[in-house]
Design a protein around this motif. Sequence first.
Motif, PDB file in Angstrom:
ATOM      1  N   ILE A 156     -21.830 -25.567  32.812  1.00  0.00           N
ATOM      2  CA  ILE A 156     -21.009 -24.356  32.835  1.00  0.00           C
ATOM      3  C   ILE A 156     -21.812 -23.160  32.321  1.00  0.00           C
ATOM      4  CG2 ILE A 156     -18.844 -25.618  32.520  1.00  0.00           C
ATOM      5  CD1 ILE A 156     -18.861 -24.672  29.578  1.00  0.00           C
ATOM      6  N   SER A 157     -23.054 -23.368  31.927  1.00  0.00           N
ATOM      7  CA  SER A 157     -23.860 -22.297  31.337  1.00  0.00           C
ATOM      8  C   SER A 157     -24.299 -21.289  32.394  1.00  0.00           C
ATOM      9  CB  SER A 157     -25.097 -22.887  30.657  1.00  0.00           C
ATOM     10  OG  SER A 157     -25.909 -23.563  31.604  1.00  0.00           O
ATOM     11  N   ALA A 158     -24.618 -20.072  31.933  1.00  0.00           N
ATOM     12  CA  ALA A 158     -24.993 -18.985  32.841  1.00  0.00           C
ATOM     13  C   ALA A 158     -26.183 -19.347  33.711  1.00  0.00           C
ATOM     14  CB  ALA A 158     -25.307 -17.721  32.031  1.00  0.00           C
ATOM     15  N   LEU A 159     -27.165 -20.055  33.161  1.00  0.00           N
ATOM     16  CA  LEU A 159     -28.385 -20.338  33.917  1.00  0.00           C
ATOM     17  C   LEU A 159     -28.327 -21.628  34.715  1.00  0.00           C
ATOM     18  CD1 LEU A 159     -31.211 -19.251  31.436  1.00  0.00           C
ATOM     19  CD2 LEU A 159     -30.158 -17.970  33.290  1.00  0.00           C
ATOM     20  N   GLN A 160     -27.337 -22.462  34.456  1.00  0.00           N
ATOM     21  CA  GLN A 160     -27.310 -23.758  35.138  1.00  0.00           C
ATOM     22  C   GLN A 160     -26.072 -24.023  35.978  1.00  0.00           C
ATOM     23  OE1 GLN A 160     -28.224 -25.220  31.169  1.00  0.00           O
ATOM     24  NE2 GLN A 160     -29.409 -26.862  32.110  1.00  0.00           N
ATOM     25  N   ALA A 161     -25.056 -23.172  35.877  1.00  0.00           N
ATOM     26  CA  ALA A 161     -23.802 -23.441  36.595  1.00  0.00           C
ATOM     27  C   ALA A 161     -24.003 -23.480  38.103  1.00  0.00           C
ATOM     28  CB  ALA A 161     -22.747 -22.404  36.234  1.00  0.00           C
ATOM     29  N   GLY A 162     -25.029 -22.782  38.610  1.00  0.00           N
ATOM     30  CA  GLY A 162     -25.271 -22.771  40.052  1.00  0.00           C
ATOM     31  C   GLY A 162     -26.103 -23.931  40.541  1.00  0.00           C
ATOM     32  N   SER A 163     -26.372 -24.912  39.649  1.00  0.00           N
ATOM     33  CA  SER A 163     -27.246 -26.012  40.050  1.00  0.00           C
ATOM     34  C   SER A 163     -26.516 -27.119  40.782  1.00  0.00           C
ATOM     35  CB  SER A 163     -27.950 -26.601  38.811  1.00  0.00           C
ATOM     36  OG  SER A 163     -26.994 -27.180  37.935  1.00  0.00           O
ATOM     37  N   THR A 164     -25.183 -27.089  40.745  1.00  0.00           N
ATOM     38  CA  THR A 164     -24.426 -28.160  41.384  1.00  0.00           C
ATOM     39  C   THR A 164     -23.018 -27.680  41.720  1.00  0.00           C
ATOM     40  OG1 THR A 164     -23.660 -30.449  41.149  1.00  0.00           O
ATOM     41  CG2 THR A 164     -23.608 -29.085  39.166  1.00  0.00           C
ATOM     42  N   PHE A 165     -22.381 -28.319  42.680  1.00  0.00           N
ATOM     43  CA  PHE A 165     -20.952 -28.137  42.907  1.00  0.00           C
ATOM     44  C   PHE A 165     -20.247 -29.235  42.127  1.00  0.00           C
ATOM     45  CE2 PHE A 165     -21.801 -26.343  47.417  1.00  0.00           C
ATOM     46  CZ  PHE A 165     -22.043 -25.102  46.883  1.00  0.00           C
ATOM     47  N   PHE A 166     -19.149 -28.909  41.469  1.00  0.00           N
ATOM     48  CA  PHE A 166     -18.426 -29.967  40.784  1.00  0.00           C
ATOM     49  C   PHE A 166     -16.938 -29.705  40.842  1.00  0.00           C
ATOM     50  CE2 PHE A 166     -19.430 -26.952  37.357  1.00  0.00           C
ATOM     51  CZ  PHE A 166     -18.201 -26.783  36.745  1.00  0.00           C
ATOM     52  N   ASN A 167     -16.173 -30.728  40.557  1.00  0.00           N
ATOM     53  CA  ASN A 167     -14.724 -30.647  40.620  1.00  0.00           C
ATOM     54  C   ASN A 167     -14.131 -30.573  39.220  1.00  0.00           C
ATOM     55  OD1 ASN A 167     -14.775 -30.886  43.414  1.00  0.00           O
ATOM     56  ND2 ASN A 167     -14.775 -33.114  43.325  1.00  0.00           N
ATOM     57  N   TYR A 168     -13.234 -29.620  39.003  1.00  0.00           N
ATOM     58  CA  TYR A 168     -12.508 -29.541  37.753  1.00  0.00           C
ATOM     59  C   TYR A 168     -11.388 -30.585  37.785  1.00  0.00           C
ATOM     60  CZ  TYR A 168     -14.610 -25.007  36.682  1.00  0.00           C
ATOM     61  OH  TYR A 168     -15.484 -23.996  36.395  1.00  0.00           O
ATOM     62  N   PRO A 169     -10.860 -30.975  36.598  1.00  0.00           N
ATOM     63  CA  PRO A 169      -9.674 -31.833  36.598  1.00  0.00           C
ATOM     64  C   PRO A 169      -8.474 -31.069  37.159  1.00  0.00           C
ATOM     65  CG  PRO A 169     -10.153 -31.042  34.389  1.00  0.00           C
ATOM     66  CD  PRO A 169     -11.318 -30.638  35.254  1.00  0.00           C
TER      67      PRO A 169
END
Length: 302
Positions: A156-169
């Motif tokens: 969820i960090s500013a520099l890493q959030a774009g590294s993957t697609f993920f699903n929230y609960p």
Amino acid sequence: KASDRHNGGKFSIIVTFSNHKKLIFKPKSACNDFFMNEYVDVLGLPPSMTLGLPKIIESGDDYFWSEYIEHTYLDTENDLVDFYKNAGAALSVMDSLNFSDGHHENFVCGGDRKLHIVDTETILVNLSYFEDKLDTFYDITFTGMIEDKNQSQHYISALQAGSTFFNYPVSLKVLNDLSTDISVKYNTTQRNEYAKSSPCREPTSVERYSEHCLNGARGAYTAIADTDTTTLLDALQRNTHSLKLRQIQRHTLYYQWLIHRLAHPMNGAEDEFINRNMRNYPDEMVAYELKHLKNGDVPVFY
């Protein structure tokens, strides 16, 4: 609506004019933003390494209007290299200010190849509050702008959030807020493909650009170390009485997750929910948090 709710349901809004220009209205003082501008000016970083800061258009004691930073994807390798060098410098600058809420919603990748910070509430966090824990957890990840990959499945960090697609609960989503057509629905998935801090259209690992991040970080740390201490202290002293400093207990996105969970009919008994998700702080603090969370507010501590 451009933010989560704080302080009795207040939140920021995006205003779009007939000429398609946009401004952000925030119902709080701009004192932290003014200090940030002065601090960055004092450091004298080269333009390519200067943290992006939205311009303040107008301000009062408890509100301000600021420039809207349009999220822009960068399509060339040279642009991405420039961005990640700037992001590394931004990481150093925010680390020097004890910043602590660097999740992806607080930053935007702009068309100028800079990482822009759009929420400065958590600068100058009082580290004495964490005195008994500093040896075990205080490092660059304290900023929240970068995470330990061994401790996080979904960044969820500013520099890493774009590294993957993920699903929230499963979460509660409000539709047409503040209108007569307001309604709610439950989302079972929500892909993080719109992380505005990311410069890439597709999932891209920041490790690919780690050398450029490190170059930017080293350059900014060097500039900070070379800046006259008296000059930095003078800048802080001029703003001491106006700064509004927030003390972070839990990440804002975690509070948002708690709000969604509390609203969900399947969350179980309240005591069980609290014990499972919130019991790592004193009872009076949890009671304060719970009061605000039940009203859809992110708890704020100063």
